[in-house]
Write a protein that holds these residues in place. Structure first.
Motif, mmCIF file in Angstrom:
data_model
loop_
_atom_site.group_PDB
_atom_site.id
_atom_site.type_symbol
_atom_site.label_atom_id
_atom_site.label_comp_id
_atom_site.label_asym_id
_atom_site.label_seq_id
_atom_site.Cartn_x
_atom_site.Cartn_y
_atom_site.Cartn_z
ATOM 1 N N GLY A 74 5.533 -4.110 -1.470
ATOM 2 C CA GLY A 74 6.011 -4.332 -0.069
ATOM 3 C C GLY A 74 5.045 -3.594 1.039
ATOM 4 O O GLY A 74 5.566 -3.319 1.950
ATOM 5 N N VAL A 75 3.770 -3.275 0.492
ATOM 6 C CA VAL A 75 3.048 -2.308 1.566
ATOM 7 C C VAL A 75 2.372 -3.366 2.430
ATOM 8 O O VAL A 75 1.839 -4.314 2.047
ATOM 9 N N PRO A 76 2.690 -3.476 4.027
ATOM 10 C CA PRO A 76 1.736 -4.176 4.830
ATOM 11 C C PRO A 76 0.502 -4.136 4.640
ATOM 12 O O PRO A 76 -0.390 -3.015 4.516
ATOM 13 N N LEU A 77 -0.361 -5.182 4.380
ATOM 14 C CA LEU A 77 -1.888 -5.391 4.423
ATOM 15 C C LEU A 77 -2.569 -5.817 5.178
ATOM 16 O O LEU A 77 -2.087 -7.189 5.690
ATOM 17 N N ILE A 78 -3.179 -5.430 6.141
ATOM 18 C CA ILE A 78 -4.058 -5.833 7.595
ATOM 19 C C ILE A 78 -5.382 -5.999 7.234
ATOM 20 O O ILE A 78 -5.986 -5.074 6.835
ATOM 21 N N LEU A 79 -6.168 -6.953 7.220
ATOM 22 C CA LEU A 79 -7.469 -6.981 7.181
ATOM 23 C C LEU A 79 -8.020 -6.861 8.629
ATOM 24 O O LEU A 79 -7.566 -7.472 9.692
ATOM 25 N N VAL A 80 -9.106 -5.907 8.922
ATOM 26 C CA VAL A 80 -9.447 -5.521 10.135
ATOM 27 C C VAL A 80 -10.986 -5.939 10.144
ATOM 28 O O VAL A 80 -11.605 -5.709 9.063
ATOM 29 N N ASN A 81 -11.466 -6.207 11.360
ATOM 30 C CA ASN A 81 -12.836 -6.595 11.383
ATOM 31 C C ASN A 81 -13.258 -7.596 10.367
ATOM 32 O O ASN A 81 -14.335 -7.446 9.762
ATOM 33 N N GLY A 82 -12.382 -8.519 10.022
ATOM 34 C CA GLY A 82 -12.673 -9.472 8.920
ATOM 35 C C GLY A 82 -13.657 -10.596 9.017
ATOM 36 O O GLY A 82 -13.979 -10.881 10.257
ATOM 37 N N LEU A 87 1.056 1.782 4.826
ATOM 38 C CA LEU A 87 0.453 0.703 5.481
ATOM 39 C C LEU A 87 -0.934 0.703 4.964
ATOM 40 O O LEU A 87 -1.696 1.828 4.700
ATOM 41 N N ALA A 88 -1.663 -0.378 4.933
ATOM 42 C CA ALA A 88 -3.032 -0.387 4.318
ATOM 43 C C ALA A 88 -3.816 -1.343 5.076
ATOM 44 O O ALA A 88 -3.435 -2.597 5.469
ATOM 45 N N LEU A 89 -4.989 -0.945 5.532
ATOM 46 C CA LEU A 89 -6.019 -1.737 6.409
ATOM 47 C C LEU A 89 -7.163 -1.810 5.608
ATOM 48 O O LEU A 89 -7.713 -0.679 5.100
ATOM 49 N N VAL A 90 -7.942 -3.031 5.394
ATOM 50 C CA VAL A 90 -9.099 -3.117 4.541
ATOM 51 C C VAL A 90 -10.247 -3.800 5.755
ATOM 52 O O VAL A 90 -9.649 -4.615 6.398
ATOM 53 N N GLY A 103 -2.573 -15.194 1.310
ATOM 54 C CA GLY A 103 -1.200 -15.515 1.699
ATOM 55 C C GLY A 103 -0.631 -13.961 1.811
ATOM 56 O O GLY A 103 0.404 -13.713 2.462
ATOM 57 N N CYS A 104 -1.314 -13.055 0.903
ATOM 58 C CA CYS A 104 -0.604 -11.651 0.946
ATOM 59 C C CYS A 104 -1.098 -10.935 2.105
ATOM 60 O O CYS A 104 -0.237 -9.765 2.187
ATOM 61 N N ILE A 105 -2.012 -11.310 2.909
ATOM 62 C CA ILE A 105 -2.393 -10.644 4.053
ATOM 63 C C ILE A 105 -1.177 -10.834 5.139
ATOM 64 O O ILE A 105 -1.330 -11.829 5.382
ATOM 65 N N PRO A 142 0.013 14.113 0.699
ATOM 66 C CA PRO A 142 0.670 14.711 2.063
ATOM 67 C C PRO A 142 1.948 14.292 2.476
ATOM 68 O O PRO A 142 2.267 13.044 2.070
ATOM 69 N N ALA A 143 2.765 15.093 2.897
ATOM 70 C CA ALA A 143 4.353 14.505 3.251
ATOM 71 C C ALA A 143 4.060 13.696 4.314
ATOM 72 O O ALA A 143 3.129 13.809 5.342
ATOM 73 N N GLY A 144 5.233 12.863 4.565
ATOM 74 C CA GLY A 144 5.175 12.019 5.782
ATOM 75 C C GLY A 144 4.449 10.560 5.747
ATOM 76 O O GLY A 144 4.203 10.271 4.530
ATOM 77 N N ARG A 145 3.997 10.091 6.846
ATOM 78 C CA ARG A 145 3.474 8.649 6.705
ATOM 79 C C ARG A 145 2.459 8.770 6.595
ATOM 80 O O ARG A 145 1.395 9.388 7.079
ATOM 81 N N LEU A 146 1.642 7.692 5.688
ATOM 82 C CA LEU A 146 0.310 7.802 5.095
ATOM 83 C C LEU A 146 -0.258 6.237 5.240
ATOM 84 O O LEU A 146 0.250 5.343 4.828
ATOM 85 N N ALA A 147 -1.357 6.311 6.094
ATOM 86 C CA ALA A 147 -2.228 4.987 6.162
ATOM 87 C C ALA A 147 -3.150 5.008 5.279
ATOM 88 O O ALA A 147 -4.144 5.991 5.260
ATOM 89 N N TRP A 148 -3.540 3.992 4.661
ATOM 90 C CA TRP A 148 -4.701 3.814 3.907
ATOM 91 C C TRP A 148 -5.589 2.759 4.208
ATOM 92 O O TRP A 148 -5.347 1.738 4.829
ATOM 93 N N LEU A 149 -6.709 3.253 4.648
ATOM 94 C CA LEU A 149 -8.078 2.472 5.265
ATOM 95 C C LEU A 149 -9.025 2.297 4.285
ATOM 96 O O LEU A 149 -9.666 3.504 3.818
#
Length: 429
Positions: free
Chosen positions: A149-157, A129-132, A179-181, A52-59
């Motif tokens: 260079g995609v920010p990676l965030i660990l959620v509910n880790g 943006l990527a959240l795992v 260290g990449c998170i 899709p066009a525009g901003r895309l977040a990957w969860l």
């Protein structure tokens, strides 16, 4: 990532060499009902839709529990103008998400962690943006996101003591990957400490998102129909069962039906493709069994009703007077008890709950759940709750109190993500 450790280089090389055998692995999983044959190319990073066009977040979440826990985040991100790509690795999670994803979000199966499959996946979707969720730390995925260079965030880790000890054997690899998170948002202080000791640079305790996830839904018409069908009957549920737990459920039914001849037992196997095997086993024990997929509500003669339709567990939590949560009488680690707690269903569980140690400890400590050690104790506990409704109400009130007390992880998680969203909005100006 600079100075890539030898162990990580060897892992990447091994996964590249193993790639030609991936179709054989996927075919074997498909035969066991663990892959969707029509979408198996997604596991090789092949998309089945345009970006899709525009901003895309990957969860990303591994399976049902992880993906349900991030549903509120998905909804908030779509409200902020993101399209949300959600990936998981199981057929059951795909079925649940098909029913529960909000507008603006869609599902793909996660690619296997080979460099080429990951590269193909990221080339197509190009997430901003990527959240795992929880512990889905796949090395090639992490390396590829870092390079782009995609920010990676660990959620509910979470990081179990067992996993921590394994990571400690390769400290340089752990430090390089963690260290990449960008931010690691953990469930508990113990999780935070382990991740920090392994090298995650920015760790925050946010709490457990599962306490904030919505209760599983139920179709109102189906619920009303089944409430009429089972009215007046004692009903219990064996939820998310594995292997021998189905046999235990049938054994418990036979023990209890001497006392309650009209007893109805719901069995919801964790993997629905096993349902016919469960039905055959029940019938071999002389029990009248029926599959939910046959399309009928349980009749007056039905003793064992096998739930093999995905996304309906909320219906059976609402119908049952007590629920046993499976994966806990054998050493599987247990499953999420928060959903039945939100639906005011008394909870029983076995001793093997290491996947949810802190959650079960909170419920057990408050009197909101009851542990059992074997089939006979399970039968006794169900009998107690069937004949003592007041005891069940006390348990559900205690469990609801635990849910209220441990909530709030969603808002803390969203606050941690907000700077990344604001940065993207500023970049668009």
């Amino acid at each position: 990532m600079t100075g890539t450790p030898l162990t990580l280089r060897l892992y990447r090389a091994a996964m590249s060499l193993a790639e030609p055998f991936a179709p054989l692995l996927l075919a074997a999983r498909r035969r066991r009902g663990k892959e969707d044959g029509e979408r198996i190319a997604e596991r090789r990073g092949v998309a089945n839709a345009p970006r899709p066009a525009g901003r895309l977040a990957w969860l990303h979440g591994a399976s049902v529990g992880e993906t349900i826990s991030i549903l509120p985040i998905i909804e908030r991100l779509t409200q902020r103008g993101f399209t949300v790509l959600v990936t998981s690795g199981t057929v059951t999670s795909a079925g649940v998400l098909a029913e529960r994803l909000p507008p603006g979000a869609f599902h793909q199966f996660a690619p296997l962690d080979t460099p080429r499959y990951i590269r193909r996946f990221l080339d197509h979707w190009q997430p901003d943006l990527a959240l795992v969720a929880e512990s889905e730390l796949w090395p090639n995925m992490i390396v590829a996101l870092e390079k782009r260079g995609v920010p990676l965030i660990l959620v509910n880790g979470r990081m179990s003591e067992r996993s921590f000890r394994r990571w400690q054997r390769a400290p340089k690899t752990a430090r390089a990957l963690l260290g990449c998170i960008d931010v690691a948002l953990t469930q508990t202080p113990a999780d935070a400490e382990r991740l920090a000791r392994l090298g995650a640079p920015r760790v925050t305790i946010a709490g457990n998102l599962k306490f904030d996830a919505p209760a599983p839904p139920a179709d109102t018409q189906t619920l009303a129909l089944m409430q009429g069908q089972v009215s007046g009957r004692p009903v219990w549920l064996a939820a998310s069962t594995h292997g021998v737990e189905d046999e235990i459920a049938c054994y418990v039914h036979m023990q209890l039906k001497e006392r309650w001849p009209d007893l109805l037992t719901f069995i919801a196997p964790r993997h629905p493709h096993r349902a016919e095997d469960v039905a055959r086993m029940a019938e071999e024990e002389g029990l009248e069994a029926m599959l939910r997929s046959e399309g009928y509500a349980p009749g007056s003669a039905t003793e064992i009703y096998i739930v093999d339709v995905m996304g309906e567990l909320g219906l059976y939590f609402r119908l049952a007077q007590v629920a046993f949560i499976g994966g806990s009488l054998l050493n599987h680690g247990g499953h999420n008890p928060i959903e039945p707690a939100k639906l005011r269903t008394p909870i029983l569980h076995g001793p093997h709950v290491h996947n949810f140690n802190d959650v079960y400890a909170a419920f057990d400590g408050a009197g909101g759940a009851m542990p059992v050690t074997d089939a006979d104790e399970l039968a006794e506990a169900i009998a107690t709750l069937l004949q003592d409704a007041a005891r069940g109400r006390e348990m559900t009130r205690a469990a609801a109190g635990v849910v209220d007390r441990y909530g709030g992880a969603l808002e803390r998680t969203l606050q941690a993500i907000e700077p990344y969203i604001l940065q993207m909005e500023l970049e668009r100006l």
